[in-house]
Design an enzyme around this catalytic site. Structure first.
Site, PDB file in Angstrom:
ATOM      1  N   TYR A   1       0.758  -1.276  -0.078  1.00  0.00           N
ATOM      2  CA  TYR A   1       0.134   0.199  -0.068  1.00  0.00           C
ATOM      3  C   TYR A   1       1.100   1.317   0.053  1.00  0.00           C
ATOM      4  CZ  TYR A   1      -3.941  -2.762   1.491  1.00  0.00           C
ATOM      5  OH  TYR A   1      -5.041  -3.516   1.598  1.00  0.00           O
TER       6      TYR A   1
ATOM      7  N   TYR B   1       0.090  -9.999   1.047  1.00  0.00           N
ATOM      8  CA  TYR B   1       1.260  -9.467   1.985  1.00  0.00           C
ATOM      9  C   TYR B   1       1.242  -9.834   3.249  1.00  0.00           C
ATOM     10  CZ  TYR B   1      -2.820  -6.304   3.391  1.00  0.00           C
ATOM     11  OH  TYR B   1      -4.003  -5.718   3.833  1.00  0.00           O
TER      12      TYR B   1
ATOM     13  N   HIS C   1      -6.755  -8.915  -1.789  1.00  0.00           N
ATOM     14  CA  HIS C   1      -8.462  -8.454  -1.522  1.00  0.00           C
ATOM     15  C   HIS C   1      -8.572  -6.978  -2.068  1.00  0.00           C
ATOM     16  CE1 HIS C   1      -6.114  -7.581   2.156  1.00  0.00           C
ATOM     17  NE2 HIS C   1      -6.973  -6.363   2.262  1.00  0.00           N
TER      18      HIS C   1
ATOM     19  N   ARG D   1      -1.847 -12.051   4.445  1.00  0.00           N
ATOM     20  CA  ARG D   1      -3.358 -11.727   4.179  1.00  0.00           C
ATOM     21  C   ARG D   1      -3.579 -12.384   2.643  1.00  0.00           C
ATOM     22  NH1 ARG D   1      -7.507  -8.465   5.199  1.00  0.00           N
ATOM     23  NH2 ARG D   1      -8.227 -10.711   5.195  1.00  0.00           N
TER      24      ARG D   1
ATOM     25  N   HIS E   1     -10.681  -3.522  -0.821  1.00  0.00           N
ATOM     26  CA  HIS E   1     -11.571  -3.211   0.114  1.00  0.00           C
ATOM     27  C   HIS E   1     -12.840  -2.273  -0.766  1.00  0.00           C
ATOM     28  CE1 HIS E   1      -9.146  -3.854   3.857  1.00  0.00           C
ATOM     29  NE2 HIS E   1      -7.995  -3.534   2.801  1.00  0.00           N
TER      30      HIS E   1
END
Length: 289
Positions: free
Chosen positions: A155, A194, A207, A204, A209
């Site tokens: 991110y 990640y 995905h 994780r 959001h």
């Protein structure tokens, strides 16, 4: 005010003269310690808590779709509210909340691959779906926002110190307003998995959001879309706070070949139901990963 030095690694991704204030450590980083549980131990905890929930439901107890204070999700203990909720005047909140309207949303914002001069790295994909109510009726004129990691699982955020490369041509955020039939459509890059510090070697699943704003800021709903066949599903405590498999399945986007663009992108369909017994699971207001 304590000021942080500009991040030279990410300066290509941002064009700003603002000096950012230092932020507190992410809650899960506070859990990093030599005595963290292994993935095998966390996975067994997940299995045990799911079985316990099934027994409670069989005994007549009515359970939420998501198990709050789910122990395998270690940082939920730090994120979960510790005080009783207080009633507030919703109209007062609206006076201090952001205002969004269709005129403020440009068409290009739904294409996350066109937001910079160069092309982002990774697998291009189209994500399309509808926002529906419990009767299957379209929910029109709804602001839908997405945010995600890049193809390397990184991110653009100060707290994300995952040693994966930033992509100067991918910010990872977009938005659109649903049409009269409740449809939305994004063009983006498939995100990568990640690591996070919930337990030893915790990862994780990939995905995206999603945020749905309803008719006011206080009605905002947030969820996540996953991808079919991810091997990290049984290992992930956040995904498994949802204890029924059928409810977890509603968070998985389905590959749709008709949505794939020839020689350009893969296609996934993800419908979002905002209420009723078939509602998509939405995150509690305590932060998300």
């Amino acid at each position: 005010m304590t000021q942080a030095q500009p991040d030279t690694q990410g300066e290509e991704a941002f064009s700003s003269s603002v000096v950012l204030e230092q932020t507190a450590a992410a809650p899960e980083s506070l859990l990093a310690s030599p005595d963290q549980l292994t993935q095998r131990e966390i996975t067994q905890e997940i299995v045990d808590y799911h079985a316990a929930a099934a027994r409670r439901e069989a005994a007549g107890e009515r359970l939420n779709m998501s198990l709050h204070d789910f122990p395998p999700y270690r940082s939920s203990l730090l994120r979960h509210p510790t005080k009783n909720p207080k009633l507030v005047d919703p109209e007062t909140i609206e006076l201090w909340s952001p205002a969004f309207g269709q005129r403020d949303v440009a068409a290009i914002e739904s294409d996350l691959t066109l937001q910079h001069i160069g092309e982002p790295q990774g697998e291009r994909m189209t994500v399309e779906g509808r926002v529906l109510d419990s009767w299957g009726r379209p929910v029109a004129n709804q602001l839908v926002e997405i945010w995600q990691a890049n193809a390397a699982g990184r991110y653009i955020h100060q707290r994300d110190q995952h040693p994966a490369p930033l992509d100067p041509n991918f910010t990872g955020a977009g938005r659109i307003v649903t049409d009269d039939d409740g449809f939305y459509k994004f063009t983006t890059i498939k995100p990568g998995a990640y690591p996070w510090k919930n337990h030893v070697n915790a990862w994780r699943p990939a995905h995206i959001h999603f945020s749905i704003f309803g008719s006011g800021f206080t009605q905002r709903l947030v969820t996540q879309m996953y991808f079919p066949g991810d091997p990290l599903f049984p290992l992930d405590p956040i995904y498994n706070t949802i204890w029924r498999q059928k409810d977890r399945d509603r968070l998985i986007g389905q590959y749709d070949h008709d949505l794939s663009v020839p020689e350009f992108s893969m296609g996934y369909r993800f419908d979002i139901v905002v209420d009723g017994p078939d509602a998509t699971w939405f995150e509690p207001e305590e932060g998300e990963h």
